[in-house]
Design an enzyme around this catalytic site. Structure first.
Site, PDB file in Angstrom:
ATOM      1  CG  ASP A 175      -9.606  -0.245   5.257  1.00  0.00           C
ATOM      2  OD1 ASP A 175      -9.441  -0.705   4.119  1.00  0.00           O
ATOM      3  OD2 ASP A 175      -8.813  -0.420   6.205  1.00  0.00           O
ATOM      4  CE  LYS A 177      -3.832  -2.457   2.188  1.00  0.00           C
ATOM      5  NZ  LYS A 177      -4.614  -2.784   3.385  1.00  0.00           N
ATOM      6  CD  GLN A 211      -3.584  -4.494   6.580  1.00  0.00           C
ATOM      7  OE1 GLN A 211      -3.743  -3.445   5.966  1.00  0.00           O
ATOM      8  NE2 GLN A 211      -3.970  -5.657   6.088  1.00  0.00           N
TER       9      GLN A 211
HETATM   10  N1  GUN Z   1      -6.962  -7.011   6.378  1.00  0.00           N
HETATM   11  C1  GUN Z   1      -7.346  -7.751   5.314  1.00  0.00           C
HETATM   12  N2  GUN Z   1      -7.906  -6.968   4.375  1.00  0.00           N
HETATM   13  C2  GUN Z   1      -7.879  -5.706   4.858  1.00  0.00           C
HETATM   14  C3  GUN Z   1      -8.307  -4.462   4.332  1.00  0.00           C
HETATM   15  O1  GUN Z   1      -8.865  -4.338   3.248  1.00  0.00           O
HETATM   16  N3  GUN Z   1      -8.090  -3.390   5.148  1.00  0.00           N
HETATM   17  C4  GUN Z   1      -7.516  -3.486   6.364  1.00  0.00           C
HETATM   18  N4  GUN Z   1      -7.368  -2.374   7.073  1.00  0.00           N
HETATM   19  N5  GUN Z   1      -7.103  -4.634   6.868  1.00  0.00           N
HETATM   20  C5  GUN Z   1      -7.282  -5.745   6.121  1.00  0.00           C
END
Ligand code: GUN
Length: 294
Positions: free
Chosen positions: A119, A52, A96
């Site tokens: 998100d 990311k 995350q």
């Molecule tokens: N863990 C697995 N997928 C995601 C996601 O799309 N966003 C976040 N913040 N954590 C994750």
């Protein structure tokens, strides 16, 4: 059979965003700034967050990584969330998941300001999504929808069977695919761990979205000829013959299922890269909204 090439489409989307960022710069505007919070050292999470942050650099976004130790308390994390909510430099941020067990995930996600929740996990944003209102749509379901749209996969009136009811993928994609609009208007069946005879349902499916996290769960004899197969699973399987000691695989028995499918996403290179592209798109939207408010 057509491979739904998430890597290629995500690069197109990133190029589109990069162009918008360069225009923002030319106009002397602040560029979008994404922050990512990572608690602990989960291997997969480190990889995702790293991707990311790298993607931000590639398209000209500012990015900040807040990497906290595993022992971070809930209170400390909530303080950081509060600081990010207040920080005018940050347009959007993600925490995350998964978080360490001693931290209440729901409490933390509730504390993220909905305007910075790129998100789309906050109940306000999830609720807006479910009610067809414009908002941040969670990156993985948003990425699946965008992949279907860009390949012009017909979904209207089709039977979509979703496997998995997670808050991040299964639940939202079941809502999005049943809504009105492109890549939607499907008749949706949502399967989960208590569903009886999943194979009976997947055999009736025109589209299968598997978000289970069980390697090779979906076999060729569970799939109707000509079905569209979306594999959201990303599982690390230990393998000492590989340099990293593992390989990545999806929920779908790809080599056999691809012989029956009309469209199929590979793992890696399918839904995964789309997730990152859509997170960046949400961050661009967050920046534009903040600018409009300023
Ligand atoms: N863990 C697995 N997928 C995601 C996601 O799309 N966003 C976040 N913040 N954590 C994750």
């Amino acid at each position: 059979m057509v491979i739904l090439d998430g890597k290629k489409i995500s690069n197109q989307i990133k190029d589109e965003i990069a162009l918008e960022v360069s225009e923002m710069k030319q106009r002397g505007e602040k560029v979008p700034h994404l922050a990512a919070v990572l608690v602990g050292n989960d291997g997969a999470s480190l990889t995702y967050v790293g991707s990311k942050v790298r993607s931000c650099k590639r398209i000209g976004f500012e990015s900040t990584l807040k990497h906290l130790p595993e022992e971070t308390t809930e209170e400390e994390l909530l303080q950081l969330v509060s600081d990010l909510n207040e920080d005018p430099e940050i347009d959007g941020y993600i925490v995350q998941l998964p978080l360490p067990k001693h931290i209440d995930e729901q409490k933390v996600l509730m504390a993220v300001h909905p305007d910075k929740d790129v998100d789309g996990f906050h109940p306000t944003n999830f609720g807006k999504m479910a009610l067809d209102m414009e908002t941040f749509i969670s990156a993985t379901p948003y990425g699946i929808m965008e992949l279907l749209r860009r390949y012009e996969v017909e979904t209207e009136g089709k039977h979509a069977v979703i496997i998995g009811r997670s808050h991040i993928v299964g639940r939202p994609i079941s809502i999005l695919m049943s809504q009105k609009g492109k890549a939607a208007n499907a008749t949706v069946t949502l399967c989960h761990s208590r569903t009886k005879n999943i194979a009976e349902l997947t055999l009736q499916a025109d589209i299968v979205v598997s978000a289970l996290g069980v390697p090779h769960f979906l076999k060729a004899d569970m799939v109707k000829p000509g079905a569209v197969i979306i594999d959201v699973g990303i599982t690390r399987v230990e393998d000492e013959t590989k340099e990293k000691g593992y390989y990545i695989t999806g929920d779908v028995d790809f080599d056999k299922v691809k012989e029956k499918a009309s469209y199929i996403t590979p793992v890696p290179g399918g839904v995964g890269p789309m997730t990152i592209a859509m997170l960046l798109k949400n961050t661009l939207l967050a920046r534009e909204r903040h600018r409009a408010k300023a």
